[in-house]
Design an enzyme around this catalytic site. Structure first.
Site, PDB file in Angstrom:
ATOM      1  N   LYS A  26       8.980  54.375   6.289  1.00 21.01           N
ATOM      2  CA  LYS A  26       8.184  52.748   5.558  1.00 21.01           C
ATOM      3  C   LYS A  26       9.307  51.844   5.096  1.00 21.01           C
ATOM      4  O   LYS A  26       8.885  50.913   5.659  1.00 21.01           O
ATOM      5  CB  LYS A  26       6.843  53.083   5.823  1.00 21.01           C
ATOM      6  CG  LYS A  26       5.900  51.570   5.363  1.00 21.01           C
ATOM      7  CD  LYS A  26       4.032  51.822   5.507  1.00 21.01           C
ATOM      8  CE  LYS A  26       4.694  52.266   3.960  1.00 21.01           C
ATOM      9  NZ  LYS A  26       3.025  51.645   3.220  1.00 21.01           N
ATOM     10  N   SER A  27       9.731  52.038   4.253  1.00 21.24           N
ATOM     11  CA  SER A  27       9.746  51.484   3.307  1.00 21.24           C
ATOM     12  C   SER A  27      11.060  51.271   4.445  1.00 21.24           C
ATOM     13  O   SER A  27      11.910  49.592   4.349  1.00 21.24           O
ATOM     14  CB  SER A  27      10.775  52.435   1.831  1.00 21.24           C
ATOM     15  OG  SER A  27       9.310  52.560   1.044  1.00 21.24           O
ATOM     16  N   ARG A  31      12.249  47.280   5.593  1.00 16.38           N
ATOM     17  CA  ARG A  31      13.538  46.715   5.424  1.00 16.38           C
ATOM     18  C   ARG A  31      14.749  46.054   6.834  1.00 16.38           C
ATOM     19  O   ARG A  31      15.605  45.082   6.724  1.00 16.38           O
ATOM     20  CB  ARG A  31      14.880  46.992   4.862  1.00 16.38           C
ATOM     21  CG  ARG A  31      14.157  47.104   2.747  1.00 16.38           C
ATOM     22  CD  ARG A  31      13.962  48.401   2.046  1.00 16.38           C
ATOM     23  NE  ARG A  31      13.755  48.085   0.445  1.00 16.38           N
ATOM     24  CZ  ARG A  31      12.405  48.358   0.157  1.00 16.38           C
ATOM     25  NH1 ARG A  31      11.392  48.850   1.004  1.00 16.38           N
ATOM     26  NH2 ARG A  31      12.354  48.033  -0.767  1.00 16.38           N
ATOM     27  N   GLY A  99       2.552  45.402   1.489  1.00 13.27           N
ATOM     28  CA  GLY A  99       3.086  44.803  -0.035  1.00 13.27           C
ATOM     29  C   GLY A  99       4.730  44.649  -0.253  1.00 13.27           C
ATOM     30  O   GLY A  99       4.863  44.062  -0.796  1.00 13.27           O
ATOM     31  N   SER A 171      10.587  48.145  -9.826  1.00  7.23           N
ATOM     32  CA  SER A 171       9.491  48.001  -8.810  1.00  7.23           C
ATOM     33  C   SER A 171      10.598  47.415  -8.030  1.00  7.23           C
ATOM     34  O   SER A 171      11.506  45.527  -7.814  1.00  7.23           O
ATOM     35  CB  SER A 171       8.581  46.474  -9.227  1.00  7.23           C
ATOM     36  OG  SER A 171       8.051  45.679  -7.741  1.00  7.23           O
ATOM     37  N   GLN A 173       9.927  46.218  -5.541  1.00 11.33           N
ATOM     38  CA  GLN A 173      10.227  45.157  -4.480  1.00 11.33           C
ATOM     39  C   GLN A 173      10.165  44.324  -5.447  1.00 11.33           C
ATOM     40  O   GLN A 173      10.840  43.161  -4.395  1.00 11.33           O
ATOM     41  CB  GLN A 173       8.408  45.068  -3.726  1.00 11.33           C
ATOM     42  CG  GLN A 173       8.288  46.403  -2.894  1.00 11.33           C
ATOM     43  CD  GLN A 173       6.468  46.180  -2.817  1.00 11.33           C
ATOM     44  OE1 GLN A 173       5.585  45.238  -3.772  1.00 11.33           O
ATOM     45  NE2 GLN A 173       6.046  47.443  -1.932  1.00 11.33           N
ATOM     46  N   ASP A 319       4.921  56.542  -5.518  1.00 10.42           N
ATOM     47  CA  ASP A 319       3.537  56.723  -4.276  1.00 10.42           C
ATOM     48  C   ASP A 319       2.778  57.650  -4.170  1.00 10.42           C
ATOM     49  O   ASP A 319       2.059  58.206  -3.714  1.00 10.42           O
ATOM     50  CB  ASP A 319       4.357  56.166  -3.177  1.00 10.42           C
ATOM     51  CG  ASP A 319       4.945  54.653  -2.576  1.00 10.42           C
ATOM     52  OD1 ASP A 319       3.817  54.283  -3.450  1.00 10.42           O
ATOM     53  OD2 ASP A 319       4.940  54.445  -1.675  1.00 10.42           O
ATOM     54  N   LYS A 346      -1.707  48.793  -7.290  1.00 15.17           N
ATOM     55  CA  LYS A 346      -1.740  48.968  -5.621  1.00 15.17           C
ATOM     56  C   LYS A 346      -3.068  48.893  -5.083  1.00 15.17           C
ATOM     57  O   LYS A 346      -3.777  47.545  -5.693  1.00 15.17           O
ATOM     58  CB  LYS A 346      -1.154  50.295  -6.011  1.00 15.17           C
ATOM     59  CG  LYS A 346       0.080  51.172  -6.707  1.00 15.17           C
ATOM     60  CD  LYS A 346       1.094  50.509  -5.899  1.00 15.17           C
ATOM     61  CE  LYS A 346       2.233  50.865  -6.521  1.00 15.17           C
ATOM     62  NZ  LYS A 346       3.744  50.098  -5.489  1.00 15.17           N
ATOM     63  N   ARG A 393      -3.266  56.228   0.132  1.00 10.93           N
ATOM     64  CA  ARG A 393      -2.927  57.307  -0.812  1.00 10.93           C
ATOM     65  C   ARG A 393      -4.031  58.112  -1.395  1.00 10.93           C
ATOM     66  O   ARG A 393      -3.619  59.578  -1.509  1.00 10.93           O
ATOM     67  CB  ARG A 393      -1.930  57.168  -1.543  1.00 10.93           C
ATOM     68  CG  ARG A 393      -0.723  56.099  -1.299  1.00 10.93           C
ATOM     69  CD  ARG A 393       0.125  56.857  -0.603  1.00 10.93           C
ATOM     70  NE  ARG A 393       1.358  56.073  -0.750  1.00 10.93           N
ATOM     71  CZ  ARG A 393       2.012  56.483   0.576  1.00 10.93           C
ATOM     72  NH1 ARG A 393       2.447  57.267   0.837  1.00 10.93           N
ATOM     73  NH2 ARG A 393       2.765  55.071   1.107  1.00 10.93           N
TER      74      ARG A 393
END
Length: 443
Positions: A26-27, A31, A99, A171, A173, A319, A346, A393
């Site tokens: 997903k990350s 991107r 997020g 972080s 992000q 996570d 979160k 999660r």
């Protein structure tokens, strides 16, 4: 598994046996779409991890004038507008519950000179802190306003200046937002981390032709003339593999193979923690997948012992920490998590939510300011009923707990898994059926 008005009930299994492949990371999917949007020409993404969050990213770049063609579930073609070609849609861009999207896109939009943007999100995202990304962008010269530290967020694109910034909290992000803004800044931009975090942004920017220098706890970017990604292959999402890794570890007699998983060391902290606890997880067929370390996992059930997870390990397993807490519940002795106050910011307060879920299933657990303490018993937990609180999660934690429990676990709001892994329960059900066939053959 049985579903009804009173939630989804996940029943225990005698063992888990089989092979599976999880959806794309997903990350990286976020991107790839975002960076592809500011590239010149076409970016072709294969293995795209489709979820509610990544769907929001596709919708966001389309709102900014980028054409995205979808070929089946896992292949996208993103036709970038160039670094300064994004245009305001004249309405708020809805980031839903994502997020990663809202923070990363903020860095990109801050450099779109002459354009004004507004970012919104759902109720959960609107509770999450946004000053942590707005403040460093302001230091770079961005005009950015939060709503009492939260969404909606208003950004006026303009020229930026490079900065050296030390993150107060590790972080990925926030780091990524600053590096993406650094693409538009005069001079170089450096982000220093208190502990290493996932580095997918740095890898993709390097692949796109940006000048990015990476050190163990810092990254520096210099503004490029143009970006071009071309092809992006997305490996399997380790965070989506993690529930199955923990389930196979906890359910006696299990043997599970998970193929094509992203094994970037900045994502796989859970494997290090589980190994310390005595888990049997072997990596084989190591190979690069889309510029990331990848490979296959072989997981056997194993007895666990308690351990302590400290602040330096938290970003590498952020996570998966609720799953660590579940593993600790079935381990011999006490386990402690420290330095994880980030979990309170979160989708929900994951420290409180995890502790409440464990207690509801008969586990001895308590929260602390920056973590939790679990007193484990090396046996199947009792089971019970939990609420996901709308957090994907927590819903997955409940499902794994159900498999490894005595009585099963009923999960309220189990549909929350769709944020990151829409097909999670279908894959779990298929694995259950496969395991049942193997069990019958053994009798």
């Amino acid at each position: 598994m049985t579903a009804g008005d009173s939630g989804l009930h996940v029943e225990p299994v005698p063992r888990l046996v089989g092979h599976l492949a999880v959806p794309g990371d997903k990350s990286i999917s976020h991107r790839a779409v975002l960076i592809g949007a500011i590239c010149d020409g076409e970016t072709r993404i294969s293995g795209f991890g489709r979820s509610a969050d990544t769907e929001a990213t596709i919708a966001a770049v389309r709102a900014l004038g980028v054409e995205v063609y979808e070929h089946g579930e896992e292949t996208l073609r993103v036709f970038g507008k160039g670094m300064t070609g994004l245009s305001s849609p004249g309405r708020a861009i809805d980031c839903a519950n994502a997020g990663t999207l809202v923070r990363l896109i903020s860095g990109m939009l801050a450099g779109q000179a002459g354009e004004t943007f507004e970012l919104t999100g759902d109720a959960s995202l609107s509770r999450r802190p946004m000053e942590r990304v707005a403040e460093p962008l302001r230091r770079m010269g961005a005009r950015i306003e939060t709503t009492e530290g939260h969404l909606p967020l208003r950004i006026e694109g303009r020229g930026l200046n490079g900065i050296d910034y030390v993150l107060p909290v590790a972080s990925a992000q926030v780091k990524s937002a600053i590096l993406l803004a650094g693409l538009y800044a005069d001079g170089s931009t450096t982000v220093v981390e208190p502990a290493p975090t996932r580095d997918h942004t740095e890898r993709l920017l390097q692949a796109a032709g940006a000048s990015v220098t990476v050190h163990p706890t810092s990254a520096t970017v210099r503004p490029p003339a143009r970006l071009s990604l071309g092809e992006v292959e997305v490996p399997g999402d380790f965070s989506s593999a993690a529930p199955f890794v923990v389930a196979a570890t906890l359910v006696p007699g299990s043997e599970l193979h998970i193929h094509g998983v992203n094994l970037n060391a900045r994502r796989t902290g859970l494997l290090v923690i589980l190994e310390r606890m005595g888990a049997s997880v072997n990596v084989y067929n190591r190979r690069p997948i889309g510029g990331e370390p990848g490979g296959d996992l072989e997981v056997h059930s194993a007895p666990l012992v308690g351990t302590t997870v400290g602040a330096k390990e938290v970003p590498l397993a952020i996570d998966e920490l609720p799953l660590f807490a579940l593993a600790a519940a079935c381990a011999r002795g006490q386990s402690v998590l420290r330095g994880a106050e980030e979990l309170r910011a979160k989708e929900t307060d994951r420290i409180e939510a995890t502790v409440d879920a464990l207690r509801a299933m008969g586990v001895r657990a308590r929260g602390t300011d920056d973590g939790l303490v679990v007193t484990g018993v090396p046996t199947r937990i009792r089971g019970g009923r939990i609420s996901s609180r709308g957090d994907h999660r927590l819903a997955m934690l409940g499902a794994v707990a159900g498999l490894a429990s005595r009585d099963g676990v009923r999960i309220d709001d189990a549909d929350a898994v769709g944020v990151s892994f829409p097909g999670f329960f279908e894959m779990l059900d298929q694995l259950r059926r496969t395991s049942a066939v193997v069990e019958d053959d053994r009798r």
